[in-house]
Design an enzyme around this catalytic site. Structure first.
Site, short mmCIF file in Angstrom:
data_model
loop_
_atom_site.label_atom_id
_atom_site.label_comp_id
_atom_site.label_asym_id
_atom_site.label_seq_id
_atom_site.Cartn_x
_atom_site.Cartn_y
_atom_site.Cartn_z
N ASP A 1 5.24 -6.19 9.01
CA ASP A 1 6.36 -5.78 9.87
C ASP A 1 6.48 -6.69 11.09
O ASP A 1 7.58 -7.06 11.49
CB ASP A 1 6.16 -4.33 10.32
CG ASP A 1 6.57 -3.34 9.24
OD1 ASP A 1 7.23 -3.76 8.27
OD2 ASP A 1 6.21 -2.16 9.37
N ASP B 1 0.85 -3.62 12.02
CA ASP B 1 1.28 -3.92 10.65
C ASP B 1 1.70 -5.38 10.58
O ASP B 1 2.73 -5.77 11.13
CB ASP B 1 2.44 -2.99 10.26
CG ASP B 1 2.81 -3.15 8.79
OD1 ASP B 1 3.03 -4.29 8.35
OD2 ASP B 1 2.85 -2.12 8.09
N ARG C 1 0.84 -1.19 0.00
CA ARG C 1 0.00 0.00 0.00
C ARG C 1 0.88 1.25 0.00
O ARG C 1 1.80 1.34 0.82
CB ARG C 1 -0.87 0.06 1.27
CG ARG C 1 -1.90 -0.99 1.37
CD ARG C 1 -2.96 -0.64 2.38
NE ARG C 1 -2.49 -0.24 3.71
CZ ARG C 1 -3.30 0.12 4.69
NH1 ARG C 1 -4.61 0.14 4.49
NH2 ARG C 1 -2.83 0.47 5.87
N THR D 1 -1.60 7.41 -0.05
CA THR D 1 -2.90 7.27 -0.73
C THR D 1 -3.64 6.00 -0.31
O THR D 1 -4.83 5.87 -0.58
CB THR D 1 -2.69 7.20 -2.26
OG1 THR D 1 -1.96 5.99 -2.55
CG2 THR D 1 -1.92 8.40 -2.76
#
Ligand code: PRP
Ligand code: URA
Length: 210
Positions: free
Chosen positions: A204, A201, A103, A107
């Site tokens: 991560d 995340d 991603r 945006t």
């Protein structure tokens, strides 16, 4: 197509451990694989079976064997890779395709950077794998990439660990034929596009790149 919420106690227990910010990389990886395997158990419930003769040490009998279309596992990189580890143990003959997608942080639009699929994708049932369904942009783009390579919409199941209502709505209105399996529909997305409460995340935490 209805959304399947997998609220089995074992799955829910492991999702809670996964959410916990104290859970380190090693345990996070193990949990993602375990939950994915439990989810695949449910998502494979409607796979067709055929009768087959089998000789036991005692006598000959008729058993069941998987029939119909063969399966392809397609993780959305990076975090979807962790789900493959759990599912391939259950379904070792599945072929594996990869879609690389990230991603854009500003945006939130998905950017595809890699795609390699089995040549006979059109003939396969597909489990598309990503732990997180947030805005739905990555899943929608990944399905678009599968369709471009011959996949049939009715053959695609999307398996995600944690989802946001916004992503469920976007995906199911864009591709109503795709069956969604998720262990949790959380509250909402925050202003950065993260799922609340979510688990942070996923890529991560899985790869230790925080
Ligand atoms: C995460 C996640 C999904 C995507 C979901 O990937 O694994 O692919 O975000 O968000 P969306 O529904 O709003 O598209 P990320 O972009 O962080 O890439 P990574 O797995 O390489 O870290
Ligand atoms: N991707 C993640 O890894 N986590 C979120 O909460 C949203 C998108």
């Amino acid at each position: 197509m209805p959304v399947h919420i997998l609220n089995h106690p074992l799955i829910q227990h492991k999702i809670t451990l996964l959410r916990d910010k104290r859970t380190g990389t090693k345990d996070f990886r193990e949990l993602v694989a375990e939950i994915a395997a439990l989810m695949a158990y449910e998502a494979s419930r409607d796979l067709p079976v055929e009768d087959i003769e089998v000789q036991t040490p005692i006598c000959t009998t008729i058993g069941k064997t998987l029939g119909g279309k063969k399966l392809a596992l397609v993780p959305i990189l990076r975090a979807g890779l962790g789900m493959v580890a759990g599912i391939e143990r259950l379904i070792p003959a599945a072929k594996i395709g990869h879609i690389g997608m990230y991603r854009n942080e500003k945006t939130l639009e998905p950017v595809e950077y890699f795609c390699k699929m089995p040549a006979d994708l059109a003939e396969r049932e597909i489990f598309l794998l990503d732990p997180m369904l947030a805005t739905g942009g990555s899943a929608i783009a990944a399905i678009g990439a599968l369709l471009k390579r011959g996949a049939k919409l009715g053959s695609i199941k999307f398996l995600c660990l944690v989802s946001a209502p916004e992503g469920i709505e976007a995906l199911s209105s864009h591709y109503p034929e795709v069956r969604i399996y998720t262990a949790s529909i959380d509250q909402h997305l925050n202003e950065h596009g993260y799922i609340v409460p979510g688990l942070g995340d996923a890529g991560d935490r899985f790869f230790g790149t925080i």
